[in-house]
Design a protein around this motif. Structure first.
Motif, mmCIF file in Angstrom:
data_model
loop_
_atom_site.group_PDB
_atom_site.id
_atom_site.type_symbol
_atom_site.label_atom_id
_atom_site.label_comp_id
_atom_site.label_asym_id
_atom_site.label_seq_id
_atom_site.Cartn_x
_atom_site.Cartn_y
_atom_site.Cartn_z
ATOM 1 N N GLU A 79 -4.473 -1.914 14.526
ATOM 2 C CA GLU A 79 -3.421 -1.084 15.031
ATOM 3 C C GLU A 79 -2.206 -0.394 14.139
ATOM 4 O O GLU A 79 -1.231 -0.613 14.500
ATOM 5 C CB GLU A 79 -3.233 -2.432 16.372
ATOM 6 N N PRO A 80 -2.626 0.520 13.636
ATOM 7 C CA PRO A 80 -1.671 1.249 13.279
ATOM 8 C C PRO A 80 0.347 0.973 14.082
ATOM 9 O O PRO A 80 -0.544 2.155 14.844
ATOM 10 C CB PRO A 80 -2.011 2.101 12.211
ATOM 11 N N LYS A 81 1.455 1.659 13.446
ATOM 12 C CA LYS A 81 2.117 1.691 14.540
ATOM 13 C C LYS A 81 3.238 3.341 14.245
ATOM 14 O O LYS A 81 3.577 3.387 14.402
ATOM 15 C CB LYS A 81 3.258 -0.045 14.587
ATOM 16 N N ALA A 82 2.842 2.752 12.302
ATOM 17 C CA ALA A 82 3.762 3.642 11.762
ATOM 18 C C ALA A 82 2.885 5.718 11.352
ATOM 19 O O ALA A 82 1.625 5.344 11.131
ATOM 20 C CB ALA A 82 4.281 3.727 10.540
ATOM 21 N N PRO A 83 3.558 6.691 12.217
ATOM 22 C CA PRO A 83 2.299 7.554 11.951
ATOM 23 C C PRO A 83 1.841 7.584 10.756
ATOM 24 O O PRO A 83 1.067 8.556 9.914
ATOM 25 C CB PRO A 83 3.316 9.056 12.247
ATOM 26 N N TYR A 84 2.825 7.652 9.224
ATOM 27 C CA TYR A 84 2.163 7.555 8.285
ATOM 28 C C TYR A 84 0.959 6.685 7.977
ATOM 29 O O TYR A 84 -0.186 7.499 7.504
ATOM 30 C CB TYR A 84 3.638 7.258 7.056
ATOM 31 N N THR A 85 0.828 5.038 8.682
ATOM 32 C CA THR A 85 -0.053 4.422 8.019
ATOM 33 C C THR A 85 -1.401 4.921 8.839
ATOM 34 O O THR A 85 -2.912 5.088 8.784
ATOM 35 C CB THR A 85 -0.403 2.961 9.077
ATOM 36 N N MET A 86 -1.021 5.446 10.056
ATOM 37 C CA MET A 86 -1.957 5.977 11.149
ATOM 38 C C MET A 86 -2.948 7.550 10.788
ATOM 39 O O MET A 86 -3.869 7.309 10.226
ATOM 40 C CB MET A 86 -1.149 6.451 12.714
ATOM 41 N N GLY A 87 -2.164 8.026 9.887
ATOM 42 C CA GLY A 87 -2.445 8.974 8.938
ATOM 43 C C GLY A 87 -3.578 8.799 7.952
ATOM 44 O O GLY A 87 -4.477 9.524 7.870
ATOM 45 N N LEU A 88 -2.798 7.342 6.982
ATOM 46 C CA LEU A 88 -3.789 7.167 6.310
ATOM 47 C C LEU A 88 -5.040 6.712 6.164
ATOM 48 O O LEU A 88 -6.112 7.411 6.193
ATOM 49 C CB LEU A 88 -2.772 6.418 5.788
ATOM 50 N N LEU A 89 -4.940 6.210 7.585
ATOM 51 C CA LEU A 89 -6.265 5.647 8.231
ATOM 52 C C LEU A 89 -7.185 6.131 8.616
ATOM 53 O O LEU A 89 -8.258 6.460 8.483
ATOM 54 C CB LEU A 89 -6.075 4.637 9.192
ATOM 55 N N GLU A 90 -7.001 7.091 9.252
ATOM 56 C CA GLU A 90 -7.696 8.778 9.702
ATOM 57 C C GLU A 90 -8.409 9.625 8.538
ATOM 58 O O GLU A 90 -9.192 9.955 8.704
ATOM 59 C CB GLU A 90 -6.878 9.453 10.514
ATOM 60 N N VAL A 112 0.910 -0.991 0.419
ATOM 61 C CA VAL A 112 -0.150 0.079 0.111
ATOM 62 C C VAL A 112 0.914 1.604 0.058
ATOM 63 O O VAL A 112 2.040 1.533 0.897
ATOM 64 C CB VAL A 112 -0.580 0.137 1.569
ATOM 65 N N GLY A 113 0.415 2.298 -0.984
ATOM 66 C CA GLY A 113 1.493 3.407 -0.355
ATOM 67 C C GLY A 113 0.594 4.323 -1.960
ATOM 68 O O GLY A 113 -0.651 4.230 -2.297
ATOM 69 N N GLU A 114 0.897 5.793 -1.313
ATOM 70 C CA GLU A 114 0.994 7.153 -2.378
ATOM 71 C C GLU A 114 1.105 6.541 -3.881
ATOM 72 O O GLU A 114 2.334 5.460 -3.745
ATOM 73 C CB GLU A 114 0.691 7.987 -1.943
ATOM 74 N N SER A 115 1.063 7.474 -4.774
ATOM 75 C CA SER A 115 1.705 7.568 -6.342
ATOM 76 C C SER A 115 3.093 7.771 -5.707
ATOM 77 O O SER A 115 3.227 8.733 -4.828
ATOM 78 C CB SER A 115 0.569 7.877 -7.365
ATOM 79 N N GLY A 116 3.868 6.998 -6.433
ATOM 80 C CA GLY A 116 5.183 7.928 -6.143
ATOM 81 C C GLY A 116 5.765 7.199 -4.802
ATOM 82 O O GLY A 116 7.188 7.476 -4.717
ATOM 83 N N SER A 117 5.330 6.210 -3.922
ATOM 84 C CA SER A 117 5.884 5.539 -2.940
ATOM 85 C C SER A 117 7.122 4.271 -3.564
ATOM 86 O O SER A 117 7.514 4.165 -2.117
ATOM 87 C CB SER A 117 4.752 5.207 -1.896
#
Lengths: 370, 373, 318
Positions: free
Chosen positions: A263-274, A56-61
């Motif tokens: 239970e996302p642990k990386a802030p990036y994943t947290m942000g994505l889910l939020e 999973v990731g944004e375009s360009g990841s």
């Protein structure tokens, strides 16, 4: 078209037999006039036989480049692949093997479905020819038998009257039908690994569900492993066992789908889910990750997510985080964030709480008096 | 498909009619006219000129001349109505059908419509005969040029596209720019100086056959000679063909190799080429089956549109190399104000152009399954 | 055509990046440029086009000043009492050699020819573009029967082997004068332009901004001159460069065959007329230099055309 690498480094040892695909420290950079773009920068993950993994990731990841590197579909140059990078597939290292040997694997043991069904099929060749040529090449069967197999694989992806369809050309079919043809083509030689790069992004929402369902059913029926690349967290939750989250060319979190989603642990994943709109968050303000994806030419010095991270502190600007094991989780659970090492101990709990709040009501609502 | 071809052919008819009018108009508007060639001859009196004009029907009103040239008026009526505008009856052929129809239906046999271009003013010979005699050498030159042109242009273009930015590609680019800017006739002249001049002198400077060895090409004697020494005769023609052929194809190759290259590069960058690679197909199959077939689609149309250039090019080349074909015939006809011959050639060239375009469209429809009619 | 020689897009991207780093607001800078400033900006970065422009500028100077410095007079024969059939090869006194027969200085011929050849190439292009614009505008604006008729005429003209027709016209109407040749070439080079202008009319006539302009009572004439023709300008300029190149070659060919400009006025084509008879003497310098002049000119015009195409294409970004 020379795609061989100049100086192959001595290889590591093959992974255990149950591991079908083992990607080790993959680095794919692009040499362009302006400099070097580190599209994939030290990515490692593995996928067991018959299992499913989502990237999973944004375009360009770097998620699509990861898939193309595994398939060795990138032109070298401009792509440059790290000498120490290795990809083990079915007991063999494929990144450094001669391209001729790789060709025998492509389409047979490892097949790929692309994002754009409209342009991924050759407009001047019939459907039957496009599937049949692959079958004839890899399974060394007669033209007649290849035709029967093509019909069979078209039928297995739910295309009605496949006998008539194989004489048709891509332009005579709808987008959904074409993606089914792509899947049928990928499955025609019963691959051990199916890579699907955003297979539903270009399709209508109703068709998307059908295609995903089809992929899932087929994956279970044939027992092939599935590497699903997507930007859609909803698709991940439904389709795969394990998830790798990528950001700016690096893996930032990995774990089972349930773990990462709940239970996302990386802030990036947290942000994505939020940022996913949900029923609970109705009426609240939808949170977004502030800022933009950094330009590959000037990445942040240490943590690549640091400029956008709500939890960042000085350390994040000075020391690049590694993919730390997550405290209190299973062995496959990792996150690239200083919160998960000793120095971030104190901040971790606060961060996770903040995230839990944001998931409930949407970020920023708490401070908002209204 | 057949319906489409028929429809396009019918659509071509008004264009061809327009061409006859334009061609006739151009020649009619020219000052001097066929009698201009007598201007320098003191023994030709005014009276003789009038007789000449009357004999060829040049004293008639323009529409009558045009109708006679086209063959609207039947031969029988033609004689009676000279001097007046053709009556409606004049348009009816011997068989009672309109004279616009082909010979078997109308019964008429003279006029362009019935495949008769009349007589050459300068030699008195049938235009058809003069053209058919000149057609074979031109056909030999043009068809061999076409083959070389297509094969070389496609090979250069494809190779340059596959090995983009290689030394070969850059050389091909330079060649394309310079070749495209080069006047055909100048290239011919320089080649003659180079290969037939006093320095090298290894290739003949002109002609189609070695006249000291064989009778002139096309004569009955020549065919007897050809039957007896077939291999030697063919080799002789081949030797004479090299320079004109090269001259004729360079400009076309220069332009088209770039076109093929661009088209091929575009095809190689398409998603379906990546799909083909992902299927594990060998590089050759990917390039020639998947990419080349798509790259050829625009090329086919382009070739159809460029075919007429071959004709213009042939005029130039034949003139320089004294190749006894249509080009030379054209220059002779222009020099002697030979209207019937010129009109015949122009009309044939224009018809070929119209049908080359039709052929290009049909060929496109054949190779691209997305086109339906 | 030009991807090997043309400047790579990356250079511009690099500039952009540096500008960004230096804190310049590059995008806003672009906004304030007019369409033509933008085009010139892009053109300037097309190296070959600049070279082409330089060559053409030099040639124009030569064409204007050259004949004054080394005037050509047909009646004056350089060495009247000397009859030498053989010409002489390039030397210091005659850098391009001397012709066989009349012993004319090839450099002098080429310099004087440049004036005629360039004049014919450019002025016939202007005639062609003018006719093409008028015909295309009428066809596109009036539409209906007239449009159909005009476009069929274009079809007919395009079906004719044009160079061949020009040969005939040169022989039948021409009297060796430059003006007549210009007119003839002009009359046969408008078809492409007319199709272009017409298609521009058709596509813009239906567009919303023209509907809007109509709705507020803007007159047709204003719509045509303010909206439609400026939009058609870029493709016309590119086609015009092709016409110039084609007509310079065409004129040389027609004059070479003796149906164009009479030898009293040298052009790059008619200088060559007699050269063929000197093949056995190997006077290669005679045809070579006029031909090189043609190639250089056509190359330069083509380069400029390439540059213009890239510069005027709104999709390509500098």
């Amino acid at each position: 078209m020379t795609e061989t690498l100049s100086a192959p480094a001595p290889l590591g040892s093959p992974p255990a037999h149950e591991v079908l695909l083992d990607v080790r420290d993959m680095k794919t950079h692009f040499k362009v006039l302006d400099g070097i773009v580190p599209a994939v920068d030290g990515v490692s993950f593995s996928l067991g036989r018959g299992q499913t993994l989502g990237i999973v990731g944004e375009s360009g990841s770097g998620k699509s480049v990861t898939a193309l590197t595994i398939m060795r579909l990138l032109d070298i140059p401009p792509a440059v692949i790290g000498a120490e990078s290795e990809v083990w597939f079915d007991g063999r290292e494929i990144l450094h093997m001669p391209l001729d040997s790789m060709r025998r694997i492509r389409g047979k043991d490892m097949a790929m479905i692309f994002q754009e069904p409209l342009t991924s099929l050759n407009p001047v060749l019939s459907i039957g020819e496009q599937i049949g040529e692959q079958v004839r090449l890899h399974l060394k069967v007669s033209r007649h038998e290849a035709r029967d197999r093509s019909i069979e694989s078209l039928r297995s992806v739910g295309i009605p009257s496949p006998e008539a369809r194989i004489k048709q050309f891509p332009h005579e079919m709808s987008g959904g039908m074409r993606q089914r043809v792509m899947i049928a083509m990928a499955l025609s030689c019963e691959p051990k690994l199916l890579i699907a790069d955003e297979p539903t992004t270009a399709l209508d929402v109703t068709i998307q569900a059908q295609i995903l369902e089809l992929l899932k059913v087929i994956q279970q029926r044939t027992g092939s492993a599935l590497l699903l690349i997507t930007h859609d967290l909803g698709v991940v939750a439904e389709m795969v066992d394990h998830v790798v989250v990528m950001y700016a060319g690096q893996v930032v979190e990995q774990g089972t789908a349930n773990e990462v989603m709940l239970e996302p642990k990386a802030p990036y994943t947290m942000g994505l889910l939020e940022s996913i709109p949900t029923a609970e968050k109705r009426g609240g303000r939808l949170s977004v990750i502030k800022g933009v994806v950094p330009s590959p030419f000037h990445l942040p010095p240490a943590c690549r997510f640091e400029p956008r991270c709500p939890y960042a502190w000085d350390l994040c600007h000075e020391v690049a985080p590694e993919l730390y094991p997550v405290v209190g989780s299973g062995s496959g659970r990792r996150a690239r964030c200083h919160l998960h090492q000793a120095a971030g101990e104190s901040r971790r709990v606060a961060a996770l709480e903040l995230h839990a709040d944001a998931m409930r009501v949407g970020r920023g609502l708490k401070e908002d008096p209204a | 498909m057949i319906k489409y071809i028929v429809r396009r052919t019918i659509q071509a008819i008004p264009v061809l009619f327009g061409i006859t009018i334009v061609v006739y108009g151009i020649l009619l508007a020219a000052p001097g006219g066929p009698t201009a060639k007598f201007a320098q001859n003191p023994r030709i009196t005014q009276e003789m000129k009038e007789d000449f004009k009357r004999a060829w029907g040049l004293d008639q009103p323009v529409p009558v001349q045009y109708c006679r040239w086209m063959g609207f008026c039947s031969k029988e009526v033609d004689a009676k109505i000279l001097g007046v505008l053709p009556a409606p009856a004049a348009f009816i052929g011997p068989k009672g059908w309109p004279n616009l129809l082909p010979t078997p239906l109308s019964g008429a046999s003279n006029g362009v419509l019935h495949g008769d271009f009349g007589f050459s003013i300068s030699t008195g010979e049938l235009v058809n005969k003069a053209i058919s005699r000149a057609a074979l050498p031109t056909l030999i030159l043009a068809s061999s040029a076409l083959v070389v042109w297509l094969v070389v242009a496609i090979l250069i273009g494809v190779y340059a596209a596959i090995h983009r930015y290689s030394l070969f590609d850059q050389a091909a680019t330079v060649f394309a720019y310079v070749g495209y800017a080069m006047p055909t006739f100048w290239l011919g002249i320089m080649l003659i100086f180079l290969f037939s001049g006093p320095g090298l002198n290894i290739l003949p400077a002109g002609g189609m056959t070695e006249t000291r060895v064989s009778p002139p090409f096309g004569s009955d004697d020549y065919w007897v000679y050809f039957g007896a020494n077939t291999v030697a005769a063919i080799l002789d023609i081949g030797k004479h063909l090299i320079l004109p052929l090269f001259t004729l194809v360079v400009v076309s190759i220069a332009g088209d190799s770039r076109f093929v290259r661009a088209s091929m590069l575009e095809a190689l960058g398409q998603d379906y080429v990546r799909t083909a690679k992902a299927k594990g197909l060998p590089a050759r199959t990917v390039t020639f089956k998947h990419a080349l077939r798509n790259a050829m689609l625009p090329v086919v149309t382009n070739i159809g549109l460029e075919l007429p250039l071959l004709f213009t090019g042939a005029i130039v080349t034949e003139t320089i190399f004294s190749w006894p074909g249509m080009g030379r015939l054209t220059i002779q006809a222009i020099n002697s104000f030979d209207y019937p011959v010129l009109m015949g050639i122009l009309l044939i060239a224009a018809t070929l152009t119209v049908f080359a375009n039709l052929l290009a469209d049909v060929a496109y429809a054949v190779v691209d399954p997305r086109i339906t009619y | 055509m030009s991807d090997v020689f043309s400047n790579e897009p990356g250079i511009e991207a690099e500039r952009l990046r540096r500008a960004e780093e230096a804190g310049e607001d590059y995008e806003v800078g672009l906004e304030s440029l007019s369409q033509w400033q933008l085009a010139w900006r892009k053109f300037r970065h097309h190296r070959l086009a600049l070279i082409g422009l330089g060559i053409i500028a030099t040639l124009i100077v030569v064409a204007i000043a050259g004949p004054i410095l080394m005037p050509f007079d047909f009646a004056t024969i350089p060495v009247p009492d000397k009859i030498v059939y053989q010409g002489s090869p390039p030397s210091l006194a005659h850098p391009m050699g001397e012709t066989g027969g009349l012993q004319r200085d090839v450099l002098e011929l080429v310099v004087n020819g440049s004036r005629t050849s360039l004049f014919i190439g450019f002025s016939s292009m202007f005639i062609g573009v003018t006719i093409g614009t008028i015909v295309g505008s009428i066809a596109g604006y009036v539409g209906g029967f007239l449009d159909n008729l005009l476009m069929r005429i274009v079809d007919v003209m395009l079906s004719l082997p044009i160079l061949f027709v020009i040969l005939v016209a040169g022989r039948f109407f021409g009297n060796g004068s430059v003006v007549l040749i210009v007119v003839i070439f002009g009359l046969f080079s408008w078809m492409g332009v007319s199709r272009l202008v017409r298609s521009q009319f058709l596509s813009i006539r239906e567009s919303e901004f023209v509907e809007a302009a109509r709705a507020v009572g803007v007159r047709d004439r204003r719509i045509i001159f303010r909206h439609i023709l400026p939009n058609a300008f870029s493709p016309i300029v590119v086609v015009a460069s092709l016409i110039v190149a084609g007509n310079i070659i065409g004129e040389a060919f027609v004059s070479f065959l003796g149906f164009g400009v009479s030898p009293t006025t040298p052009t790059w084509g008619n200088i060559l007329s007699n050269a063929l008879t000197f093949i056995p003497l190997g006077n290669w310098w005679w045809p070579m230099f006029p031909g090189l002049a043609i190639i250089l000119t056509v190359l330069a015009v083509n380069f400029i055309g390439d540059g213009l195409r890239d510069a005027l294409d709104p999709r390509s970004r500098a």
